[in-house]
Design an enzyme around this catalytic site. Structure first.
Site, PDB file in Angstrom:
ATOM      1  N   LEU A  43       0.847  -1.192   0.000  1.00  0.00           N
ATOM      2  CA  LEU A  43       0.000   0.000   0.000  1.00  0.00           C
ATOM      3  C   LEU A  43       0.885   1.244   0.000  1.00  0.00           C
ATOM      4  O   LEU A  43       1.711   1.425   0.891  1.00  0.00           O
ATOM      5  CB  LEU A  43      -0.916   0.018   1.223  1.00  0.00           C
ATOM      6  CG  LEU A  43      -1.773  -1.243   1.426  1.00  0.00           C
ATOM      7  CD1 LEU A  43      -2.764  -1.027   2.564  1.00  0.00           C
ATOM      8  CD2 LEU A  43      -2.500  -1.634   0.137  1.00  0.00           C
ATOM      9  N   GLY A  55      -0.656   6.765  -0.031  1.00  0.00           N
ATOM     10  CA  GLY A  55      -0.732   7.905   0.887  1.00  0.00           C
ATOM     11  C   GLY A  55      -0.033   9.118   0.290  1.00  0.00           C
ATOM     12  O   GLY A  55       0.949   8.980  -0.434  1.00  0.00           O
ATOM     13  N   ARG A  59       1.454  14.738   5.959  1.00  0.00           N
ATOM     14  CA  ARG A  59       2.090  14.890   7.277  1.00  0.00           C
ATOM     15  C   ARG A  59       3.598  15.135   7.132  1.00  0.00           C
ATOM     16  O   ARG A  59       4.226  15.713   7.986  1.00  0.00           O
ATOM     17  CB  ARG A  59       1.821  13.657   8.143  1.00  0.00           C
ATOM     18  CG  ARG A  59       0.423  13.674   8.763  1.00  0.00           C
ATOM     19  CD  ARG A  59       0.141  12.432   9.573  1.00  0.00           C
ATOM     20  NE  ARG A  59      -0.134  11.260   8.726  1.00  0.00           N
ATOM     21  CZ  ARG A  59      -0.431  10.056   9.195  1.00  0.00           C
ATOM     22  NH1 ARG A  59      -0.470   9.846  10.500  1.00  0.00           N
ATOM     23  NH2 ARG A  59      -0.667   9.046   8.370  1.00  0.00           N
ATOM     24  N   THR A 101      -6.597   2.473   4.604  1.00  0.00           N
ATOM     25  CA  THR A 101      -5.766   1.336   4.184  1.00  0.00           C
ATOM     26  C   THR A 101      -6.604   0.156   3.671  1.00  0.00           C
ATOM     27  O   THR A 101      -6.195  -0.536   2.736  1.00  0.00           O
ATOM     28  CB  THR A 101      -4.881   0.872   5.354  1.00  0.00           C
ATOM     29  OG1 THR A 101      -5.682   0.775   6.535  1.00  0.00           O
ATOM     30  CG2 THR A 101      -3.755   1.853   5.627  1.00  0.00           C
ATOM     31  N   ARG A 148      34.411  15.038 -10.502  1.00  0.00           N
ATOM     32  CA  ARG A 148      33.051  15.059 -11.051  1.00  0.00           C
ATOM     33  C   ARG A 148      32.841  13.882 -12.010  1.00  0.00           C
ATOM     34  O   ARG A 148      33.786  13.165 -12.332  1.00  0.00           O
ATOM     35  CB  ARG A 148      32.798  16.410 -11.709  1.00  0.00           C
ATOM     36  CG  ARG A 148      32.713  17.533 -10.656  1.00  0.00           C
ATOM     37  CD  ARG A 148      32.755  18.891 -11.287  1.00  0.00           C
ATOM     38  NE  ARG A 148      31.762  19.013 -12.348  1.00  0.00           N
ATOM     39  CZ  ARG A 148      31.829  19.890 -13.345  1.00  0.00           C
ATOM     40  NH1 ARG A 148      32.870  20.727 -13.417  1.00  0.00           N
ATOM     41  NH2 ARG A 148      30.898  19.934 -14.258  1.00  0.00           N
ATOM     42  N   ASN A 152      53.143  16.150 -14.268  1.00  0.00           N
ATOM     43  CA  ASN A 152      53.109  17.072 -13.131  1.00  0.00           C
ATOM     44  C   ASN A 152      52.408  18.365 -13.533  1.00  0.00           C
ATOM     45  O   ASN A 152      52.788  19.001 -14.514  1.00  0.00           O
ATOM     46  CB  ASN A 152      54.528  17.393 -12.667  1.00  0.00           C
ATOM     47  CG  ASN A 152      54.478  18.243 -11.403  1.00  0.00           C
ATOM     48  OD1 ASN A 152      54.247  17.736 -10.321  1.00  0.00           O
ATOM     49  ND2 ASN A 152      54.646  19.545 -11.573  1.00  0.00           N
ATOM     50  N   ASN A 192      38.283  24.078 -21.559  1.00  0.00           N
ATOM     51  CA  ASN A 192      37.589  23.052 -22.344  1.00  0.00           C
ATOM     52  C   ASN A 192      36.343  23.558 -23.048  1.00  0.00           C
ATOM     53  O   ASN A 192      35.786  22.870 -23.887  1.00  0.00           O
ATOM     54  CB  ASN A 192      37.209  21.868 -21.438  1.00  0.00           C
ATOM     55  CG  ASN A 192      36.352  22.296 -20.260  1.00  0.00           C
ATOM     56  OD1 ASN A 192      36.454  23.415 -19.777  1.00  0.00           O
ATOM     57  ND2 ASN A 192      35.507  21.403 -19.799  1.00  0.00           N
ATOM     58  N   TYR A 193      35.907  24.763 -22.736  1.00  0.00           N
ATOM     59  CA  TYR A 193      34.601  25.217 -23.219  1.00  0.00           C
ATOM     60  C   TYR A 193      34.757  26.524 -23.976  1.00  0.00           C
ATOM     61  O   TYR A 193      35.304  27.504 -23.438  1.00  0.00           O
ATOM     62  CB  TYR A 193      33.689  25.406 -21.995  1.00  0.00           C
ATOM     63  CG  TYR A 193      32.258  25.738 -22.306  1.00  0.00           C
ATOM     64  CD1 TYR A 193      31.545  25.044 -23.289  1.00  0.00           C
ATOM     65  CD2 TYR A 193      31.589  26.723 -21.600  1.00  0.00           C
ATOM     66  CE1 TYR A 193      30.224  25.344 -23.551  1.00  0.00           C
ATOM     67  CE2 TYR A 193      30.262  27.029 -21.850  1.00  0.00           C
ATOM     68  CZ  TYR A 193      29.586  26.335 -22.834  1.00  0.00           C
ATOM     69  OH  TYR A 193      28.265  26.634 -23.096  1.00  0.00           O
TER      70      TYR A 193
END
Ligand code: UD1
Ligand code: CA
Length: 461
Positions: A9, A12, A16, A81, A337, A381, A390-391
């Site tokens: 079930l 709901g 609350r 219920t 990321r 290094n 990169n953009y």
């Protein structure tokens, strides 16, 4: 679980919880409550097509979470219920004769596979038409109370709102879970009445109907009350999170994981951790994360859906959807990321960020550097303050860096660009063209010294 079925079930709303989503999507240890329940069913050997979930408002969101093959029923109006269970009438009717069905509540997430199987065994052995799973708790407030005799025959379940002071003192509560003979349940559900304080059709009313029908109905007490607790509001959810967090930690400690303090340590239920690994406070491990042996994680570290090899040290850092090989040291304050692969013995120092990149073994990125959309070789290094650019405002481009390259401090590598093996870039260079193997690329204005220039300044002062 041969030939039996489970009805969950879950219609709901989140009233609350004060949540805009269906209540059963509220999370315990980063996992929706309904998914805990479904996993317990599968763990008990239940096949998807043996499960039916009753959905309500926001059912698209809920259905998106259900494994393929799980049946659903829809409860348009939230009338209780008992009414919710009746919405699965078609599913119940489709079950072969003699099927026993377990009803579970989507907001009682810590139910375990073994509780499902043990209670099933007890239900089958007693030959009862109804077996309600109860729990003995210290603070029964909010739950239905179990009225039974000494032989554990169930007589009635009284909801909190309808209970007398004497009944409220009973500490054996209804977990909401029950086993029932499907045919008997089908005959009982339409006979439930809503003549109670809440004007709802209570599933717990089945207890009285069983007595009326003179069929056997039993109480099965769960061995651990945590398995039977529900969450109706945020405080209830916190309590369940605390119970689950402790259970998960105990499992890992049994496997040899060292926890210096459990403060702020939250580990998702699917996380694996090798022996000898130490967790410092504030370590949060989420999703399908696998941690190797003898790692040191934290303080204040978040790792999500990632694999971290043996011997890694991750201090005050974050990792998402990436793979780290062995003996890597990270942080403080490093960020990996999604889509990254970090080789053995790599060092990622403070304020370094890696995104969608591979970094070869023994490469060192010590401070204040961004490596994005890059393929970096071994033993490279990076000096302080390097950026892979990169953009270009529209597209992302890749940077390729050969083994043993040396990227001088404050280098910008404007992608697409390549630095060859043993290629060097001079500090402060903005590199826009490929650097051949073994070459040094310098891209900056020559230094001009103006002799005695400061003397004039001093006079003016
Ligand atoms: C219910 C039981 C109570 C038990 C407690 C255990 C009833 C009347 N009461 O109370 O005896 O001690 O659970 O946690 O059964 N639901 C629907 N449709 C509805 C109403 C509820 O699908 O119309 C679902 C909810 O999503 C939830 C479950 O049924 O997963 C229980 O409903 P909830 O309103 O939380 O019941 P409780 O007040 O907790
Ligand atoms: Ca509840």
């Amino acid at each position: 679980m041969p030939d039996n079925a489970i009805l969950i079930l879950a219609a709901g709303d989140g009233k609350r919880m004060k949540s805009p989503h269906p209540k059963v999507l509220c999370q315990v240890l980063f996992k929706p409550m309904i998914s805990w329940v479904l996993d317990a069913c599968t763990g008990a050997g239940c096949r998807q097509e043996q499960i039916c979930v009753v959905c309500g408002k926001g059912s698209e969101e809920l259905q998106a979470l259900l494994p393929q093959g799980v049946c659903t029923a829809q409860q348009e109006q939230r009338l209780g219920t008992g009414h919710a269970a009746l919405q699965a009438e078609a599913f119940l009717r489709s079950l072969p004769e003699g099927t026993q069905v377990m009803v579970l509540f989507g907001d009682v997430p810590l139910v375990s596979s073994s509780l499902i199987l043990d209670s099933q065994r007890a239900h089958m052995a007693s030959g009862a038409s109804l077996t309600v799973i109860a729990a003995s708790v210290e603070t029964p407030g909010g739950y239905g109370r179990i009225i039974r005799d000494r032989e554990y025959n169930l007589l009635e379940i009284v909801e909190e709102q309808d209970a007398s002071e004497e009944q409220k003192a009973i500490r054996e509560i209804n977990s909401g879970a029950m086993w029932a003979d499907a045919a008997w349940l089908l005959s009982a559900l339409p006979r439930l009445k809503n003549d109670n304080t809440q004007k709802e059709y209570y599933l717990s009313g089945c207890a009285r109907l069983a007595v009326q029908d003179k069929v056997k109905s039993m109480v099965y007490v769960a061995p651990d009350s945590g398995l039977a607790l529900g969450a109706n509001d945020r405080a209830g959810l916190l309590a369940l999170n605390q119970i689950a967090a402790r259970q998960v930690l105990e499992k890992h400690m049994m496997n040899g994981v060292e926890v210096l303090s459990s403060d702020g340590v939250l580990i998702g239920p699917e996380v694996e951790i090798g022996a000898g690994t130490v967790l410092y406070p504030g370590t949060i491990l989420k999703g399908k994360t696998v941690i190797g042996e003898n790692c040191v994680l934290g303080p204040n570290t978040v790792i999500e859906n990632s694999t971290v090899g043996d011997g890694c040290k991750v201090n005050a850092s974050q990792i998402e959807n990436s793979v780290l090989e062995k003996d890597i040291s990270m942080g403080p304050f490093a960020h990996i990321r999604p889509g990254s692969h970090i080789g053995n013995s790599v060092h990622l120092g403070n304020f370094t960020e890696v995104k969608n990149s591979s970094i070869g073994d023994r490469t060192s990125v010590s401070h204040l550097t961004y490596v994005g959309d890059s393929d970096v070789g071994e033993a490279v290094n990076f000096g302080c303050g390097c950026v892979t650019v990169n953009y270009d405002g529209i597209n992302k481009h890749r940077t390729v860096i050969g083994d043993h390259a040396f990227i001088g401090c404050n280098t910008n590598l404007v992608a697409p660009v390549k630095v060859g093996e043993f290629g060097f870039t001079a500090a402060g260079s903005t590199i826009t063209e490929d650097v051949p193997d073994y070459a040094l690329a310098i891209e900056r204005g020559r230094q001009i010294d103006k002799p005695q220039w400061a003397r004039g300044k001093i006079k003016m002062k």
